[in-house]
Design an enzyme around this catalytic site. Structure first.
Site, PDB file in Angstrom:
ATOM      1  CG  HIS A  87      39.043  34.117  43.236  1.00  0.00           C
ATOM      2  ND1 HIS A  87      40.058  35.037  43.386  1.00  0.00           N
ATOM      3  CD2 HIS A  87      39.650  32.983  42.845  1.00  0.00           C
ATOM      4  CE1 HIS A  87      41.216  34.476  43.088  1.00  0.00           C
ATOM      5  NE2 HIS A  87      40.994  33.232  42.761  1.00  0.00           N
ATOM      6  CG  ASP A 228      39.850  38.115  44.909  1.00  0.00           C
ATOM      7  OD1 ASP A 228      39.177  37.408  45.690  1.00  0.00           O
ATOM      8  OD2 ASP A 228      40.090  37.784  43.740  1.00  0.00           O
ATOM      9  CB  SER A 654      43.694  31.966  44.184  1.00  0.00           C
ATOM     10  OG  SER A 654      43.712  32.389  42.856  1.00  0.00           O
TER      11      SER A 654
HETATM   12  N1  ARG Z   1      41.785  35.007  37.670  1.00  0.00           N
HETATM   13  C1  ARG Z   1      41.692  34.645  39.041  1.00  0.00           C
HETATM   14  C2  ARG Z   1      42.379  33.339  39.314  1.00  0.00           C
HETATM   15  O1  ARG Z   1      42.384  32.456  38.498  1.00  0.00           O
HETATM   16  C3  ARG Z   1      40.303  34.461  39.490  1.00  0.00           C
HETATM   17  C4  ARG Z   1      39.573  35.694  39.647  1.00  0.00           C
HETATM   18  C5  ARG Z   1      38.140  35.433  39.965  1.00  0.00           C
HETATM   19  N2  ARG Z   1      37.384  36.581  39.573  1.00  0.00           N
HETATM   20  C6  ARG Z   1      36.547  36.602  38.541  1.00  0.00           C
HETATM   21  N3  ARG Z   1      36.081  37.745  38.177  1.00  0.00           N
HETATM   22  N4  ARG Z   1      36.175  35.509  37.904  1.00  0.00           N
HETATM   23  O2  ARG Z   1      42.892  33.128  40.378  1.00  0.00           O
END
Ligand code: ARG
Length: 719
Positions: A87, A228, A654
């Protein structure tokens, strides 16, 4: 202050050797002062402080950097190979994708260096050195050169950074930038020397059915089964200096890269994360948390929901739109869901109650100390909040709707300049501003913009904003007067007839630009009205922010004193941090307990060919059927996918490396869990977990699905 230090130090040493908390996005440069290394060793760390951060020799911090504008990445080979999240690479993957080359759907694997894709605009940033500049800033405040508010303003911080860079050994060094940031609400200041590499190429990305498996449904959730990750590579000139893309650039030889452990992990194992958490607000009052719920999260949820509903439909109907809007949808949905989860978690985890208790304790502490400032500060914050919440609500609703939700508009300032040129019959200026207009047009109607989709978003959001009953920007008068309140008809007129609606209109206008055409243009009036009201609202927010900044500087200092000798970490501000904890399961609610890891079995359980979020790629199913996991399998033959730890992370982390006691990479952090989405304002030791993609799953996908053995061969793997 100095004199007390010895005592504080002694007490600190005694107190924290007993304590055990996983909260804390710690500053590497405060490790010693805060006795963190002792604590980390107690929890299992096998390294010394200098292995983590060393200003004069390679250390782990040299293998960690900022990926793009808002993520973390780590170096995993001597040749500048970066591991980050899928992501985080999403924007780049999308940038390279088209209906013909749909890397979002199919994944991307560069089989040779020549196939690695240059990605203009993508940067990777290392931290070279960190310097404490608190006393310099304090001196300026004390001799009245600057106010407290100024000391926290970007204008001041940027100026100071520029000056510090000029006076430093880094002056003129290619790619080096300086950054000054306040910590503890302005009770500390640090200067960072950063080195920015701007030739970063895309190397590997799994298909979204692995990299984003579970989609929005699983986002912010555990148990999780997402691969991811994505990989990039830093290129530099032949001397290893940052350079814009050039064919002559070569892979960067970094002084440090992380070794990778595939020996596996157990419950209770030490784990640490180094990275760039974006923002936390752990020192808020109860009233501020309530405001966050009602005046920020709630309007954000409402507006995004309306926009996403439109986008979702349009994306499902067209592959082109699906690719164009992939990133926009994901980022909107990410904090839409986060806001929903946060409001729920604040209630469930009794965060407001915890803050009330803290405030009662602080009142007592202030009374005991006889400190007037401390005694009054919470009430003063409450007062500011009571007064400012309507503006906060308006600002959020307005920004989400008109600044972030609707993309179309017209550059009204360019139009104003064009008007001046037309009045003066200045041919050269008309031509110049005309070209400027073409440029602005191209900026709005970019590769990822669809006018018809935006039109539908506008119809939905104009209507929603009106329903919210807030102060209306000027163009709503036009809707009432000229369109009898018919929003759809007004939007259609703007999206069909305005000069910047399409290229035909634009060129027709530019052939014979007239004042009248500009004056009656709906998009020009819309953009002008939008910016005028936005500036007005922002101006109202300035005195509020300034009052709160001053009060928080006092409150945060007071809270740190109250909790001493236990150290408090400063709020996240997208600077380099370290958090340490352990691999650990959790119980989300009574009677339910979650394992600390998941396996490929779970991917198969979730498979749903009718739901695009849960499609499993054919190749993965074959590998699953054959149990062909190579050296990445668990001892029982299953393949690990994700695991959780108690590390304290947030957005910005992330892609961060999750490392074991030896500093070896065991995974890449990519999310937080639903039950602790109040974590940015209050860390919950029982419930907060960091969700990690197991490095063995990453390597398995890379090798068996992507066929990228050549990349694995670059890495240092500990078996
Ligand atoms: N919740 C994750 C973060 O803020 C992002 C994940 C992205 N994936 C998604 N399905 N939108 O780091």
């Amino acid at each position: 202050m100095r004199k007390q230090r010895f005592y504080v130090t002694m007490m600190l040493a005694c107190a924290i050797l007993g304590a055990r908390a996983d909260e804390g996005m710690w500053l590497l440069q405060m490790m010693e002062e805060q006795y963190l290394v002792e604590q980390m060793k107690k929890q299992g760390l096998q390294l010394e402080a200098a292995d983590l951060y060393n200003a004069s020799a390679p250390s782990i911090k040299d293998a960690v950097g900022i990926f793009g504008g808002g993520c973390t990445g780590e170096i995993i080979s001597p040749e500048g190979l970066i591991l980050t999240n899928h992501h985080c690479g999403y924007g780049a993957i999308q940038q390279h994708s088209s209906v013909e080359h749909d890397y979002l759907t199919d994944g991307f694997w560069a089989m040779t260096r020549a196939e690695e894709l240059p990605t203009p605009g993508l940067e990777f940033t290392f931290v070279e050195k960190i310097v404490d500049v608190t006393s310099k800033v304090n001196a300026l405040i004390e001799n009245d050169s600057i106010s407290v508010n100024e000391s926290l303003s970007y204008a001041f911080l940027d100026k100071m950074a520029r000056e510090e860079l000029q006076q430093s050994e880094y002056d003129g060094v290619p790619g080096v930038e300086a950054l000054v940031r306040p910590f503890y609400a302005g009770n500390r200041y640090y200067l960072f020397f950063l080195k920015v590499y701007s030739d970063v190429r895309m190397v590997a990305a799994p298909p979204s059915s692995i990299g984003k498996f579970g989609g929005e449904t699983d986002n912010w959730m555990w148990p999780r089964h997402t691969g991811d990750f994505s990989m990039f590579r830093i290129y530099a000139d032949s001397l290893g200096n940052p350079s814009l893309y050039s064919e002559d650039n070569v892979p960067l030889k970094t002084p440090k890269h992380l070794s990778i452990s595939i020996r596996g992990l157990q419950e209770g194992d030490y784990a640490m994360v180094m990275g760039f958490p974006g923002s936390t607000q752990r020192f808020l009052t109860r009233s501020e948390i309530q405001e966050r719920m009602d005046c920020q999260n709630t309007p954000r949820i409402q507006v995004r929901e309306a926009r996403q509903e439109v986008l979702k439909k349009e994306m499902a109907a067209s592959d082109k739109v699906r690719i164009q809007y992939a990133g926009k949808y994901a980022s909107s949905s990410n904090y839409w869901k986060n806001s929903i989860g946060m409001n729920k978690a604040i209630v469930d985890n009794k965060v407001r109650e915890a803050k009330s208790e803290q405030e009662a304790r602080f009142a007592q502490f202030a009374a005991e100390k006889g400190n007037e400032e401390y005694a009054n500060v919470v009430a003063q914050i409450d007062e500011v909040i009571a007064e400012s919440s309507p503006v906060t609500y308006l600002r959020m609703a307005f920004t989400e709707t008109f600044m972030m939700g609707i993309e179309f508009g017209a550059p009204y300032k360019v139009m104003d300049s064009l008007k001046v040129a037309i009045k003066a019959k200045d041919k050269e200026a008309i031509e110049r501003w005309g070209n400027q207009l073409r440029q602005s047009y191209a900026q709005i109607h970019n590769k990822d913009y669809d006018h018809e989709v935006d039109r539908k978003v506008a119809k939905a959001l104009f209507a929603l904003y009106k329903e919210m009953g807030l102060e209306l920007p000027a163009f709503y008068e036009t809707i009432e007067k000229d369109y009898k309140g018919d929003i759809d008809r007004y939007v259609d007129a703007m999206y069909d007839n305005s000069i910047t609606a399409n290229e035909q209109n634009l060129e027709k206008f530019l052939k014979k630009p007239t004042l009248k055409a500009i004056d009656k243009d709906l998009a020009v009036a819309f953009s002008r009205g939008k910016w005028e009201m936005y500036n007005e609202i922002s101006a109202k927010a300035v005195p509020v922010r300034e009052k709160l900044q001053q009060l928080h500087k006092t409150y945060v200092r007071g809270l740190c004193e109250m909790y001493a000798p236990a150290p408090k970490a400063p709020d996240a501000n997208f600077t380099l941090r370290l958090t340490y904890g352990t691999v650990k399961p959790y119980s989300p609610k009574n009677g339910v307990s979650y394992d600390y890891y998941t396996t490929l079995e779970g991917v198969m359980e979730k498979e749903d060919a009718t739901n695009p979020e849960f499609v499993v790629p054919e190749k993965l199913k074959q590998l699953y059927a054959a149990k062909d996991y190579g050296r990445y399998a668990l001892s029982d033959g299953r393949l690990p996918v994700n695991f959780i730890t108690t590390n304290d992370i947030t957005g910005g982390n992330s892609g961060s490396p999750v490392m074991n006691a030896h500093g070896e990479l065991i995974g890449s952090a990519f999310d937080g869990n639903w039950e602790s989405l109040s974590g940015d304002i209050n860390f919950d030791n029982d419930k907060q977990r960091c969700i990690v993609v197991d490095i063995r799953y990453v390597l398995f996908v890379l090798e068996k699905l992507g066929g990228c053995k050549h990349l694995i061969d670059e890495m240092t793997i500990v078996e």
